[in-house]
Design a protein around this motif. Structure first.
Motif, PDB file in Angstrom:
ATOM      1  N   LEU A  58      52.412  76.044  -5.364  1.00  0.00           N
ATOM      2  CA  LEU A  58      53.296  76.451  -6.452  1.00  0.00           C
ATOM      3  C   LEU A  58      52.608  77.452  -7.379  1.00  0.00           C
ATOM      4  O   LEU A  58      53.232  78.416  -7.842  1.00  0.00           O
ATOM      5  N   CYS A  59      51.307  77.253  -7.631  1.00  0.00           N
ATOM      6  CA  CYS A  59      50.562  78.204  -8.465  1.00  0.00           C
ATOM      7  C   CYS A  59      50.500  79.571  -7.805  1.00  0.00           C
ATOM      8  O   CYS A  59      50.613  80.605  -8.473  1.00  0.00           O
ATOM      9  N   GLU A  60      50.325  79.588  -6.484  1.00  0.00           N
ATOM     10  CA  GLU A  60      50.310  80.866  -5.777  1.00  0.00           C
ATOM     11  C   GLU A  60      51.671  81.552  -5.887  1.00  0.00           C
ATOM     12  O   GLU A  60      51.756  82.765  -6.116  1.00  0.00           O
ATOM     13  N   MET A  61      52.746  80.787  -5.743  1.00  0.00           N
ATOM     14  CA  MET A  61      54.092  81.354  -5.828  1.00  0.00           C
ATOM     15  C   MET A  61      54.394  81.883  -7.231  1.00  0.00           C
ATOM     16  O   MET A  61      55.151  82.844  -7.393  1.00  0.00           O
ATOM     17  N   LEU A  62      53.792  81.244  -8.243  1.00  0.00           N
ATOM     18  CA  LEU A  62      54.041  81.621  -9.635  1.00  0.00           C
ATOM     19  C   LEU A  62      52.978  82.554 -10.195  1.00  0.00           C
ATOM     20  O   LEU A  62      53.020  82.922 -11.371  1.00  0.00           O
ATOM     21  N   ASP A  63      52.009  82.905  -9.365  1.00  0.00           N
ATOM     22  CA  ASP A  63      50.930  83.798  -9.770  1.00  0.00           C
ATOM     23  C   ASP A  63      50.131  83.234 -10.952  1.00  0.00           C
ATOM     24  O   ASP A  63      49.749  83.961 -11.863  1.00  0.00           O
ATOM     25  N   LEU A  64      49.869  81.934 -10.924  1.00  0.00           N
ATOM     26  CA  LEU A  64      49.033  81.294 -11.933  1.00  0.00           C
ATOM     27  C   LEU A  64      47.599  81.222 -11.419  1.00  0.00           C
ATOM     28  O   LEU A  64      47.372  80.863 -10.252  1.00  0.00           O
ATOM     29  N   PRO A  65      46.602  81.534 -12.250  1.00  0.00           N
ATOM     30  CA  PRO A  65      45.201  81.636 -11.785  1.00  0.00           C
ATOM     31  C   PRO A  65      44.504  80.282 -11.671  1.00  0.00           C
ATOM     32  O   PRO A  65      43.489  80.028 -12.314  1.00  0.00           O
ATOM     33  N   ILE A  66      45.049  79.419 -10.848  1.00  0.00           N
ATOM     34  CA  ILE A  66      44.490  78.076 -10.651  1.00  0.00           C
ATOM     35  C   ILE A  66      43.985  77.971  -9.229  1.00  0.00           C
ATOM     36  O   ILE A  66      44.708  78.286  -8.274  1.00  0.00           O
ATOM     37  N   ARG A  67      42.730  77.535  -9.089  1.00  0.00           N
ATOM     38  CA  ARG A  67      42.097  77.472  -7.775  1.00  0.00           C
ATOM     39  C   ARG A  67      41.381  76.144  -7.593  1.00  0.00           C
ATOM     40  O   ARG A  67      41.034  75.464  -8.570  1.00  0.00           O
ATOM     41  N   LEU A  68      41.165  75.810  -6.343  1.00  0.00           N
ATOM     42  CA  LEU A  68      40.352  74.645  -6.014  1.00  0.00           C
ATOM     43  C   LEU A  68      38.880  74.980  -6.215  1.00  0.00           C
ATOM     44  O   LEU A  68      38.428  76.064  -5.835  1.00  0.00           O
ATOM     45  N   VAL A  69      38.136  74.067  -6.839  1.00  0.00           N
ATOM     46  CA  VAL A  69      36.687  74.205  -6.966  1.00  0.00           C
ATOM     47  C   VAL A  69      36.025  73.016  -6.280  1.00  0.00           C
ATOM     48  O   VAL A  69      36.675  72.023  -5.955  1.00  0.00           O
ATOM     49  N   GLN A  70      34.720  73.126  -6.074  1.00  0.00           N
ATOM     50  CA  GLN A  70      34.024  72.161  -5.221  1.00  0.00           C
ATOM     51  C   GLN A  70      33.301  71.080  -6.027  1.00  0.00           C
ATOM     52  O   GLN A  70      32.099  70.889  -5.888  1.00  0.00           O
ATOM     53  N   ILE A  71      34.035  70.370  -6.859  1.00  0.00           N
ATOM     54  CA  ILE A  71      33.474  69.221  -7.561  1.00  0.00           C
ATOM     55  C   ILE A  71      33.243  68.120  -6.527  1.00  0.00           C
ATOM     56  O   ILE A  71      34.172  67.758  -5.807  1.00  0.00           O
ATOM     57  N   PRO A  72      32.026  67.583  -6.421  1.00  0.00           N
ATOM     58  CA  PRO A  72      31.739  66.595  -5.371  1.00  0.00           C
ATOM     59  C   PRO A  72      32.682  65.393  -5.400  1.00  0.00           C
ATOM     60  O   PRO A  72      33.010  64.869  -6.462  1.00  0.00           O
ATOM     61  N   ARG A  73      33.155  65.014  -4.201  1.00  0.00           N
ATOM     62  CA  ARG A  73      33.968  63.810  -3.987  1.00  0.00           C
ATOM     63  C   ARG A  73      35.318  63.862  -4.693  1.00  0.00           C
ATOM     64  O   ARG A  73      35.952  62.823  -4.900  1.00  0.00           O
ATOM     65  N   GLN A  74      35.750  65.050  -5.081  1.00  0.00           N
ATOM     66  CA  GLN A  74      37.023  65.188  -5.779  1.00  0.00           C
ATOM     67  C   GLN A  74      37.759  66.424  -5.250  1.00  0.00           C
ATOM     68  O   GLN A  74      37.159  67.332  -4.699  1.00  0.00           O
ATOM     69  N   PHE A  75      39.078  66.423  -5.438  1.00  0.00           N
ATOM     70  CA  PHE A  75      39.898  67.599  -5.160  1.00  0.00           C
ATOM     71  C   PHE A  75      40.416  68.063  -6.514  1.00  0.00           C
ATOM     72  O   PHE A  75      41.518  67.714  -6.944  1.00  0.00           O
ATOM     73  N   ILE A  76      39.593  68.826  -7.222  1.00  0.00           N
ATOM     74  CA  ILE A  76      39.861  69.213  -8.603  1.00  0.00           C
ATOM     75  C   ILE A  76      40.154  70.707  -8.680  1.00  0.00           C
ATOM     76  O   ILE A  76      39.475  71.521  -8.056  1.00  0.00           O
ATOM     77  N   LEU A  77      41.168  71.043  -9.475  1.00  0.00           N
ATOM     78  CA  LEU A  77      41.578  72.423  -9.654  1.00  0.00           C
ATOM     79  C   LEU A  77      41.066  72.948 -10.992  1.00  0.00           C
ATOM     80  O   LEU A  77      40.798  72.172 -11.913  1.00  0.00           O
ATOM     81  N   ALA A  78      40.930  74.267 -11.086  1.00  0.00           N
ATOM     82  CA  ALA A  78      40.456  74.881 -12.328  1.00  0.00           C
ATOM     83  C   ALA A  78      41.332  76.062 -12.684  1.00  0.00           C
ATOM     84  O   ALA A  78      41.763  76.820 -11.808  1.00  0.00           O
ATOM     85  N   TYR A  79      41.613  76.201 -13.982  1.00  0.00           N
ATOM     86  CA  TYR A  79      42.374  77.335 -14.489  1.00  0.00           C
ATOM     87  C   TYR A  79      41.373  78.419 -14.884  1.00  0.00           C
ATOM     88  O   TYR A  79      40.581  78.239 -15.793  1.00  0.00           O
ATOM     89  N   PHE A  80      41.408  79.546 -14.168  1.00  0.00           N
ATOM     90  CA  PHE A  80      40.468  80.641 -14.413  1.00  0.00           C
ATOM     91  C   PHE A  80      41.054  81.669 -15.372  1.00  0.00           C
ATOM     92  O   PHE A  80      42.249  81.978 -15.318  1.00  0.00           O
ATOM     93  N   LYS A 120      62.679  75.583  -4.749  1.00  0.00           N
ATOM     94  CA  LYS A 120      63.466  74.950  -5.811  1.00  0.00           C
ATOM     95  C   LYS A 120      62.561  74.512  -6.968  1.00  0.00           C
ATOM     96  O   LYS A 120      62.889  74.746  -8.143  1.00  0.00           O
ATOM     97  N   ILE A 121      61.430  73.878  -6.646  1.00  0.00           N
ATOM     98  CA  ILE A 121      60.499  73.441  -7.698  1.00  0.00           C
ATOM     99  C   ILE A 121      59.936  74.650  -8.424  1.00  0.00           C
ATOM    100  O   ILE A 121      59.848  74.677  -9.658  1.00  0.00           O
ATOM    101  N   LYS A 122      59.546  75.659  -7.655  1.00  0.00           N
ATOM    102  CA  LYS A 122      58.988  76.880  -8.246  1.00  0.00           C
ATOM    103  C   LYS A 122      59.969  77.503  -9.226  1.00  0.00           C
ATOM    104  O   LYS A 122      59.595  77.911 -10.331  1.00  0.00           O
ATOM    105  N   ARG A 123      61.243  77.555  -8.856  1.00  0.00           N
ATOM    106  CA  ARG A 123      62.240  78.173  -9.725  1.00  0.00           C
ATOM    107  C   ARG A 123      62.396  77.382 -11.023  1.00  0.00           C
ATOM    108  O   ARG A 123      62.512  77.959 -12.110  1.00  0.00           O
ATOM    109  N   ASN A 124      62.394  76.043 -10.914  1.00  0.00           N
ATOM    110  CA  ASN A 124      62.519  75.213 -12.110  1.00  0.00           C
ATOM    111  C   ASN A 124      61.358  75.442 -13.072  1.00  0.00           C
ATOM    112  O   ASN A 124      61.552  75.473 -14.294  1.00  0.00           O
ATOM    113  N   ILE A 125      60.159  75.606 -12.531  1.00  0.00           N
ATOM    114  CA  ILE A 125      59.000  75.860 -13.384  1.00  0.00           C
ATOM    115  C   ILE A 125      59.083  77.266 -13.971  1.00  0.00           C
ATOM    116  O   ILE A 125      58.858  77.474 -15.167  1.00  0.00           O
TER     117      ILE A 125
END
Length: 288
Positions: A177-199, A109-114
């Motif tokens: 949701l990014c995987e479902m929408l085919d958006l190029p956003i991935r998790l990167v290994q910024i220390p002590r954080q759960f940060i995503l990056a748009y490639f 449902k969220i994916k469809r709205n986006i």
């Protein structure tokens, strides 16, 4: 399971004070597999002894854990590791009976709205502004401080139920949701954080010599805040860690679930829960 004489005898001895005796009994019970769980649940309901109840709870958990370990191993060796399925397997560690259908419906449902608001003419930043507006404003997802005292805030189905999660819980939903929408956003290994990056288009997970140059910007999924390269460089200076290419390498879905399992395991470090901590690390090791 229809109790036979051995099962009745094993159940009768669950409250034996000798730990060595109990270890033998528990292994025999576990050998029966999940069909014996209703017998254990019935015994729990009719046992006033709190120590015996605790032992029964551990036995039931171990019986479910055996199946979960097999499922996690199969997921890790599949041709494609679906991130939503991997996250649901982690949820089943505490909630073995959850039905995945509700989580699947809600994410769809969220994916469809986006998806309805996205188009090919939007810039990367405009795409994420649309994504963020729907997920955090329209849908109402909230972020909360990271606390290992609240294990539910790491789990995908609980994040969706409460519309609230920590940086990891919200980050997992964001990545799904990014995987479902085919958006190029991935998790990167910024220390002590759960940060995503748009490639930028054209990157591959396994072949980036200088991954930082392929990143447009960064996202804190707790509340959807966007960071620039300058913001991230300032963060590295603040923690006195020199950045390296490994910090900016996009993680695979298998690696994302390993990160989730590692963070989730930190919720169970008290003596009475250390077995859960160790089991989660064992699940992570299955994905090596």
């Amino acid at each position: 399971m229809q109790p036979n004489k051995e099962i009745l005898a094993l159940l009768h001895l669950i409250d034996d004070p000798d730990e060595e005796v109990f270890d033998v009994i528990s292994q025999r019970i576990i050998d029966y597999g999940k069909p014996i769980i209703p017998n254990l649940e019935d015994l729990w309901e009719n046992t006033p002894d709190s120590m015996a109840q605790e032992r029964i709870e551990i036995l039931i958990h171990k019986l479910y854990y055996g199946d979960l370990a097999n499922d996690m191993r199969e997921w890790g060796t599949a041709g494609h590791q679906d991130l939503l399925l991997g996250a649901l397997l982690v949820s089943k560690f505490l909630y073995p009976d959850i039905a995945s259908s509700a989580t699947l419906r809600e994410t769809e449902k969220i994916k469809r709205n986006i998806w309805l608001e996205l188009n090919n003419y939007l810039t990367p930043l405009e795409q994420i502004n649309v994504f963020t507006s729907i997920l955090y404003s329209y849908y109402g997802l909230k972020g909360c401080e990271m606390s290992y005292a609240n294990p539910n805030e790491f789990l995908i189905h609980k994040t969706l139920e409460a519309k609230k999660g920590n940086q990891v819980g919200n980050g997992i939903l964001y990545l799904i949701l990014c995987e479902m929408l085919d958006l190029p956003i991935r998790l990167v290994q910024i220390p002590r954080q759960f940060i995503l990056a748009y490639f930028r288009p054209g990157y591959t997970v396994d072949n980036i010599n200088d991954p930082q140059k392929m990143i447009e910007y960064y996202i804190d999924p707790a509340a959807g805040q966007i960071y620039t390269h300058n913001d991230v460089e300032a963060y590295f200076k603040s923690i006195s860690v020199p950045p390296s290419p490994s910090h900016f390498r996009p993680l695979s879905n298998k690696e994302v679930i390993k990160v989730l399992l590692g963070e989730f395991s930190k919720c169970f470090t008290k003596d009475e829960n250390m077995y859960k901590h160790n089991e989660l690390l064992q699940l992570s090791a299955l994905l090596d």
